[in-house]
Write an enzyme that holds these catalytic residues in place. Structure first.
Site, PDB file in Angstrom:
ATOM      1  N   ASP A 164      -5.294 -10.264  -0.607  1.00  0.00           N
ATOM      2  CA  ASP A 164      -4.149 -11.162  -0.255  1.00  0.00           C
ATOM      3  C   ASP A 164      -3.228 -11.221  -1.556  1.00  0.00           C
ATOM      4  O   ASP A 164      -3.470 -11.353  -2.907  1.00  0.00           O
ATOM      5  CB  ASP A 164      -4.272 -12.742   0.167  1.00  0.00           C
ATOM      6  CG  ASP A 164      -2.992 -13.150   0.285  1.00  0.00           C
ATOM      7  OD1 ASP A 164      -1.990 -12.883   1.005  1.00  0.00           O
ATOM      8  OD2 ASP A 164      -2.932 -14.552   0.090  1.00  0.00           O
ATOM      9  N   HIS A 165      -1.883 -10.649  -1.493  1.00  0.00           N
ATOM     10  CA  HIS A 165      -0.948 -10.391  -2.716  1.00  0.00           C
ATOM     11  C   HIS A 165      -1.527  -9.449  -3.640  1.00  0.00           C
ATOM     12  O   HIS A 165      -1.240  -9.557  -4.800  1.00  0.00           O
ATOM     13  CB  HIS A 165      -0.918 -11.885  -3.617  1.00  0.00           C
ATOM     14  CG  HIS A 165       0.285 -12.696  -2.629  1.00  0.00           C
ATOM     15  ND1 HIS A 165      -0.103 -13.400  -1.388  1.00  0.00           N
ATOM     16  CD2 HIS A 165       1.449 -13.101  -2.834  1.00  0.00           C
ATOM     17  CE1 HIS A 165       0.994 -14.135  -0.862  1.00  0.00           C
ATOM     18  NE2 HIS A 165       2.034 -13.996  -1.625  1.00  0.00           N
ATOM     19  N   HIS A 192       3.124  -5.225   4.070  1.00  0.00           N
ATOM     20  CA  HIS A 192       2.755  -5.771   5.260  1.00  0.00           C
ATOM     21  C   HIS A 192       2.457  -6.802   5.033  1.00  0.00           C
ATOM     22  O   HIS A 192       1.582  -7.588   4.282  1.00  0.00           O
ATOM     23  CB  HIS A 192       1.873  -4.806   6.214  1.00  0.00           C
ATOM     24  CG  HIS A 192       2.471  -3.351   6.492  1.00  0.00           C
ATOM     25  ND1 HIS A 192       3.364  -3.154   7.210  1.00  0.00           N
ATOM     26  CD2 HIS A 192       1.913  -2.098   5.972  1.00  0.00           C
ATOM     27  CE1 HIS A 192       3.547  -1.889   7.355  1.00  0.00           C
ATOM     28  NE2 HIS A 192       2.845  -1.207   6.231  1.00  0.00           N
ATOM     29  N   HIS A 204       0.897  -1.042  -0.078  1.00  0.00           N
ATOM     30  CA  HIS A 204      -0.036  -0.095   0.188  1.00  0.00           C
ATOM     31  C   HIS A 204       0.971   1.125  -0.016  1.00  0.00           C
ATOM     32  O   HIS A 204       2.055   1.146   0.110  1.00  0.00           O
ATOM     33  CB  HIS A 204      -0.994  -0.181   1.145  1.00  0.00           C
ATOM     34  CG  HIS A 204      -0.354   0.301   2.417  1.00  0.00           C
ATOM     35  ND1 HIS A 204      -1.153   0.893   3.583  1.00  0.00           N
ATOM     36  CD2 HIS A 204       0.784   0.152   3.167  1.00  0.00           C
ATOM     37  CE1 HIS A 204      -0.255   0.839   4.660  1.00  0.00           C
ATOM     38  NE2 HIS A 204       0.881   0.324   4.426  1.00  0.00           N
ATOM     39  N   GLU A 254      -1.057  -4.227  11.522  1.00  0.00           N
ATOM     40  CA  GLU A 254      -0.302  -3.618  10.577  1.00  0.00           C
ATOM     41  C   GLU A 254       1.399  -4.268  10.706  1.00  0.00           C
ATOM     42  O   GLU A 254       1.756  -4.626   9.871  1.00  0.00           O
ATOM     43  CB  GLU A 254      -0.355  -2.271  10.280  1.00  0.00           C
ATOM     44  CG  GLU A 254       0.005  -1.963   8.706  1.00  0.00           C
ATOM     45  CD  GLU A 254      -0.254  -0.156   8.494  1.00  0.00           C
ATOM     46  OE1 GLU A 254      -1.290  -0.023   8.037  1.00  0.00           O
ATOM     47  OE2 GLU A 254       0.376   0.406   8.868  1.00  0.00           O
ATOM     48  N   CYS A 298       5.630   6.494   4.802  1.00  0.00           N
ATOM     49  CA  CYS A 298       4.488   5.724   4.172  1.00  0.00           C
ATOM     50  C   CYS A 298       3.920   6.314   2.975  1.00  0.00           C
ATOM     51  O   CYS A 298       3.249   5.715   2.289  1.00  0.00           O
ATOM     52  CB  CYS A 298       3.321   5.721   5.188  1.00  0.00           C
ATOM     53  SG  CYS A 298       3.751   5.128   6.833  1.00  0.00           S
ATOM     54  N   HIS A 348       4.945   0.355  -0.374  1.00  0.00           N
ATOM     55  CA  HIS A 348       5.895  -0.764   0.581  1.00  0.00           C
ATOM     56  C   HIS A 348       4.826  -1.805   1.009  1.00  0.00           C
ATOM     57  O   HIS A 348       3.636  -1.908   0.493  1.00  0.00           O
ATOM     58  CB  HIS A 348       6.342   0.122   2.005  1.00  0.00           C
ATOM     59  CG  HIS A 348       5.348   0.655   3.043  1.00  0.00           C
ATOM     60  ND1 HIS A 348       4.767   1.617   2.716  1.00  0.00           N
ATOM     61  CD2 HIS A 348       5.042   0.389   4.061  1.00  0.00           C
ATOM     62  CE1 HIS A 348       3.862   2.075   3.509  1.00  0.00           C
ATOM     63  NE2 HIS A 348       3.859   1.154   4.398  1.00  0.00           N
TER      64      HIS A 348
END
Lengths: 135, 135, 135, 135, 135, 135
Positions: free
Chosen positions: B79-80, B41, B14, B124, B33, B39
């Site tokens: 996801d991914h 998580h 994100h 997070e 950020c 980047h």
């Protein structure tokens, strides 16, 4: 001889992609890890230094100093970055956990001056991790 | 009444960015950020359902079923993925952990038919997490 | 050379009992682990594969593939089972963590075709674990 | 051959200080770890024993027995103590994690009679740990 | 309304002792926690702030800012300290986990200016923790 | 008012089965949890007591005492047992995590004499847990 481990965490995005393969081959091999815009992880890094205890300090290496070395040579370069675009030491390398671990080893191996670098462990998820010992 | 929690993990990229602000304001507020390529998580999601125990099964809700609901309505969509580009339910929303938690709540609230959705927790990092209870 | 670890969890019952000993001897040695109907654990399994990085993929072995191998040869046979009754590869073996780790090694050693099996770690509780390296 | 690990936790205070150095040198080297009244940790200890599986029991060493050995020779002497004042085996030793790990090794090495002591790991925080293998 | 949690760790020594009781009473009540020179812990602190999401930032409160508040008002005062000697806000208070949690609440309650302080959780060990909500 | 939590772990076997249903219905509902000989878990139990701090001790309730209560009324009855055969307070009850949590609540509610029982949390796996508050 003792082994000293320092653990750090960094958050980064990556996309698995080999430009020498076709798009179809990339998708077949890397599946959802090939997602065009990438995805990301909280990578956990464990760096192990091996050596003798210094009788003056009782330390192999001061962990505050090891932390500083890790931040200067690794964390500041990868944390909150996209590994495919923002990290000079990963340029031209497919950022699998294996290749990131080797890249981090190369960043550190000449920068540890008390004891010697013994192992780099990189956890990509809580279920998958890589260790590289420079062998 | 019991509270049943199911924990899932998803890996996503994100970038925090508010298009109504200038680039300088975005950098001032979101700092690292705001990195252009993003980047990522390993987000940990904990979903809590509250309700009565069904005397026939001894369950409030079958956790295999709850897992299936979470995968259908949330995990398969995030996801991914890159949360700024790939996720319809986050379109036009700045993907802070607060906003993702609210987005996940909205995905789930009408899809739990045994008991009722009580809480969405989103970790997070190991040091930062958000809880949203629909209040 | 790198070391790749995959972590899996399975839930199983077991009873420690050596049929060549008397009931009294079994109770003296195995104590509450000898409870007639058994007890159980969430076993955590960590399997390590060692080998070279494949330059085409950047992987030693695709972790999706390693996961599939573990599920086919181990997890599907032990998860939600009673190790004294339901698991062919543990037949006639007292299911201590040591013996389960050796049994799992034997299930896997000929089924890893990229790299070689290096280590099987089995956590029985958060305080007790076993490692077997085929030595 | 198998490796058996037992994990224990103890809570202790310590102060890093080398009486052969000046106060200024101590402060320069040990910084906030040199605080006069000390500070403290929940130390996590992992002791590894290596050896053959006993065919009668299926154990390398009964973990209940290993636990008893650890409590008699280590935990009872360090838990809820100040390592600079209350622990005979640390007398005259600067209680760095390195030195504590070596001290614990020496307490245990002659008291394991099934298998042999292989490794002592000591976690001082979740980010810093030491391993000593008697090398 | 959302709940935002920030987790911090600090390492401190303490001794449980009530000077209004006799030495025998202190020993009877506090047992090994009454050890004269003290012992110590890696305390884990979780601070929860409750409030509305700011539409400009998507945050309830910037976690970098919350981290700074926690470091200024709590962590810098207790980390690597002996709670019985070195911490002004614990002066004259028996440093049980209950009393430390209340002390930390009082340090923070007037220093959170986005949202309001909702809860202070303090883990003394992995098995024991306290929550205080200002009730 | 403070909330004090004590965490304990126990290892037990169980089988999900409702004798008022047919074998086919049991298999349809409980799937692999219906395995005839059962399976097992390391259950993690978190018990929360709520109340005022006693000014004499600084405790709500001495955690050594709470630990003793938990061991006498719960842990000694379920640890290293099969919940379908060996546990009087679970007799005739289908041992889902929901029902075990309620059973543990009933064992404890009249045996806490400082503060009052506030919550029983039971983790069956790292991904699934139940909370019961006597509501």
């Amino acid at each position: 001889m003792v082994y000293v481990t320092r653990r750090e965490v960094f958050s980064a995005a990556h996309r698995l992609h080999n430009p020498e393969l076709t798009d179809q081959e990339n998708e077949d091999i890397f599946d959802k890890c090939n997602n065009y815009h990438g995805h990301g992880h909280n990578y956990i890094l464990e760096v192990v230094v091996a050596g003798e205890i210094n009788p003056k300090t009782g330390y192999l290496i001061d962990l505050k100093k090891l932390k500083k070395i890790l931040h200067e040579h690794v964390i500041s370069k990868v944390d909150h970055k996209h590994l495919n675009f923002d990290v000079p030491f990963m340029e031209g390398v497919n950022p699998t956990a294996e290749n990131i671990a080797v890249g981090i080893w190369n960043q550190l191996v000449d920068n540890i001056d008390e004891g010697r670098l013994f192992s780099v462990k990189l956890f990509e998820t809580e279920n998958n991790y890589i260790e590289y010992r420079g062998e």
